[in-house]
Enzyme design. Structure first.
Site, mmCIF file in Angstrom:
data_model
loop_
_atom_site.group_PDB
_atom_site.id
_atom_site.type_symbol
_atom_site.label_atom_id
_atom_site.label_comp_id
_atom_site.label_asym_id
_atom_site.label_seq_id
_atom_site.Cartn_x
_atom_site.Cartn_y
_atom_site.Cartn_z
ATOM 1 N N ASP A 149 4.232 -11.048 17.677
ATOM 2 C CA ASP A 149 4.340 -11.560 16.423
ATOM 3 C C ASP A 149 3.769 -12.635 16.484
ATOM 4 O OD1 ASP A 149 6.320 -12.528 14.727
ATOM 5 O OD2 ASP A 149 7.430 -11.805 15.882
ATOM 6 N N THR B 286 -2.973 -12.424 -2.147
ATOM 7 C CA THR B 286 -2.873 -11.154 -3.079
ATOM 8 C C THR B 286 -2.865 -11.752 -5.181
ATOM 9 O OG1 THR B 286 -0.461 -10.151 -4.076
ATOM 10 C CG2 THR B 286 -0.456 -11.994 -3.161
ATOM 11 N N ASP B 287 -3.405 -10.817 -5.983
ATOM 12 C CA ASP B 287 -3.269 -11.658 -7.094
ATOM 13 C C ASP B 287 -1.315 -12.530 -7.573
ATOM 14 O OD1 ASP B 287 -1.772 -9.662 -7.636
ATOM 15 O OD2 ASP B 287 -3.322 -8.764 -9.116
ATOM 16 N N GLU B 288 -0.030 -11.553 -6.675
ATOM 17 C CA GLU B 288 0.711 -12.070 -7.291
ATOM 18 C C GLU B 288 1.368 -13.492 -7.327
ATOM 19 O OE1 GLU B 288 4.463 -9.697 -6.168
ATOM 20 O OE2 GLU B 288 3.239 -7.964 -5.937
ATOM 21 N N TYR C 55 8.292 -12.515 -2.381
ATOM 22 C CA TYR C 55 7.140 -11.519 -1.366
ATOM 23 C C TYR C 55 5.973 -13.511 -1.719
ATOM 24 C CZ TYR C 55 3.223 -9.926 -1.193
ATOM 25 O OH TYR C 55 1.071 -9.831 -0.995
ATOM 26 N N LYS D 27 3.485 -16.134 0.049
ATOM 27 C CA LYS D 27 2.209 -15.777 -0.574
ATOM 28 C C LYS D 27 1.181 -16.966 -0.750
ATOM 29 C CE LYS D 27 -0.177 -13.314 1.547
ATOM 30 N NZ LYS D 27 -0.537 -12.181 2.231
ATOM 31 N N LYS E 273 5.975 1.892 -1.475
ATOM 32 C CA LYS E 273 5.391 1.061 -3.170
ATOM 33 C C LYS E 273 5.322 2.422 -3.901
ATOM 34 C CE LYS E 273 4.414 -2.684 -0.189
ATOM 35 N NZ LYS E 273 3.344 -2.791 0.413
ATOM 36 N N TYR F 269 11.148 1.331 -12.423
ATOM 37 C CA TYR F 269 12.538 0.469 -12.988
ATOM 38 C C TYR F 269 12.308 0.336 -14.152
ATOM 39 C CZ TYR F 269 12.193 -0.904 -7.686
ATOM 40 O OH TYR F 269 11.974 -0.149 -6.510
ATOM 41 N N HIS G 24 10.892 -8.706 -12.801
ATOM 42 C CA HIS G 24 9.936 -8.028 -12.350
ATOM 43 C C HIS G 24 8.994 -8.953 -13.561
ATOM 44 C CE1 HIS G 24 8.960 -3.654 -12.169
ATOM 45 N NE2 HIS G 24 8.006 -4.370 -11.831
#
Ligand code: NAD
Ligand code: DAU
Length: 353
Positions: free
Chosen positions: A63, A134-136, A159, A163, A198, A216, A293
């Site tokens: 971990d 990530t692009d998020e 999330y 990140k 996903k 969604y 979203h």
């Protein structure tokens, strides 16, 4: 055999990590690859059966949140480089269990940074800490345009906030301690071995089982999809040719609204399963939208293309067909990962939508 480099890959039993581990183990026999993974619900050693006995490969269960364990691991193996993919990666789970994301994505990343800094001390020659992101982290696009490496961070979900935080720590360790780092921010991946929580693998699995396809909101959100093996090839390029301290955006210039993408999956599944055309589309069910979203993600991948010579190898039509074939031919893999705990997750996530 004396290896040229010892590389620690974290999260190598997950979706993208397993493709990265396979690429490095097979393409670079001169490297010794250690795959550190906690084997959460998303980690699966079945993803790596074909290379598990390779002489330059070693799996370590552990971990990244456990700093004592991480420091001992670095001291015992003296890694030359780290490619860090381990993370909690599902936005919906971050909405229900945000603290898991703080621990793994933030604390886990800082533990790895500390271990690398302590091991490499001031002699950073030949070392690299590669953080896969990530692009998020850039937030949501509403008025056209693309995310570039200069776009300001504006994460919108627990999330993406976790990140973004880990990205900031990685860059702060470069600025403060001169730790040699590189970061890449990729768009949505699809392909074999994707956990069916996903969108794409979930919908393929549900069509296979004649279950509703929970779209969604209105299905108008836009994602930019890249085949997972092309992401692994991009990681290879960034690892070997990326400039220390730099960021590279990775994407395939391949935007789809969710509903258009779902219709492609439905049509292809009808064909593959020998069903009448339009059969799978009847399963589409509009459900309550995801909280907060993000509307649209779209990556400008010009920097990695121009500077590192990377480009996607597959057109989307080819990639999605290949992906669907993989799930149909590996139904046992799907059945295994969707037994047990998965059913409870599914009930909690979708029953009251
Ligand atoms: P995944 O959820 O499929 O795999 C994550 C892996 O990390 C699993 O094997 C899991 O067991 C392991 N892990 C989780 N917590 C851990 C811990 N505390 N210690 C050790 N191992 C742990 O994720 P993925 O989709 O393969 O994503 C991999 C990385 O790429 C993540 O950092 C993610 O943010 C990033 N990313 C994903 C996408 C995508 O579309 N999936 C796109 C861009 C970037
Ligand atoms: O952009 C990169 C990110 O892509 C990665 O950093 C994440 O780890 C990865 O999970 C992915 O995030 P998304 O939230 O975009 O992926 P997901 O597959 O969960 O959802 C894709 C789109 O489909 C999104 O607009 C939400 C929608 N969706 C998803 C599910 C699971 C549905 O309409 N129904 C569903 O049941």
């Amino acid at each position: 055999m004396a290896y040229e480099k010892k590389i620690l890959i974290t999260g190598g039993a997950g979706f993208i990590g397993s493709h990265v581990v396979r690429l490095f183990v097979t393409k670079y026999p001169q490297y010794q690859i250690f795959n550190l993974d906690k084997l959460t619900y998303a980690g699966n050693l079945a993803n790596l059966v074909d290379i598990e006995n390779a002489s330059n490969y070693q799996f370590v269960k552990g971990d990244i949140v456990d700093s004592t364990f991480i420091n001992e691991l670095f001291a015992n193996h003296q890694f030359d480089a780290v490619i860090h993919l381990a993370a909690e990666s599902h936005v919906d789970r971050s909405i229900t269990h945000p603290m898991d994301f703080v621990f793994t994505n933030v604390v886990g990343t800082v533990n790895l940074l500390n271990a690398a800094k302590n091991l490499w001390k001031d002699d950073f020659t030949g070392h690299l800490f590669y953080h896969v992101s990530t692009d998020e982290v850039y937030g949501s696009l509403h008025d056209g345009g693309f995310f570039t490496e200069e776009t300001s961070y504006d994460p919108q979900s627990p999330y993406s906030a976790s990140k973004a935080s880990s990205d900031h720590f990685v860059r702060a360790y470069h600025n403060t301690y001169k730790l040699p780092i590189v970061v890449s921010n990729c768009s949505n991946n699809y392909g074999p071995n994707h956990f069916p929580e996903k969108l794409i693998p979930l919908f393929i699995n549900n069509i296979r089982n004649n279950k509703p396809l929970p779209v969604y909101g209105k299905g108008e959100n836009v994602r930019d999809w890249l085949f997972v093996k092309d992401h692994a090839r991009a990681i290879d390029a960034v690892f070997h040719k990326g400039k220390i301290g730099e960021t590279y955006n990775i994407g395939g210039f391949n935007e789809w609204t969710n509903i258009d993408l779902i219709k492609v999956i439905c049509k292809t599944m009808d064909k593959k399963l020998g069903r009448a055309e339009g059969e799978s589309e009847k399963l589409i069910t509009y459900v309550k939208d995801r909280a907060g979203h993000d509307l649209r993600y779209a990556i400008d991948a010009n920097k990695i293309m121009k500077e590192l010579g990377w480009e996607p190898s597959l057109q989307f039509e080819e990639g999605i067909e290949l992906t669907i074939d993989w799930y149909i031919n590996n139904s046992e893999w799907l059945d295994n990962v969707t037994s047990g705990e998965y059913m409870k997750y599914y009930q909690d996530q979708y029953t009251h939508r």
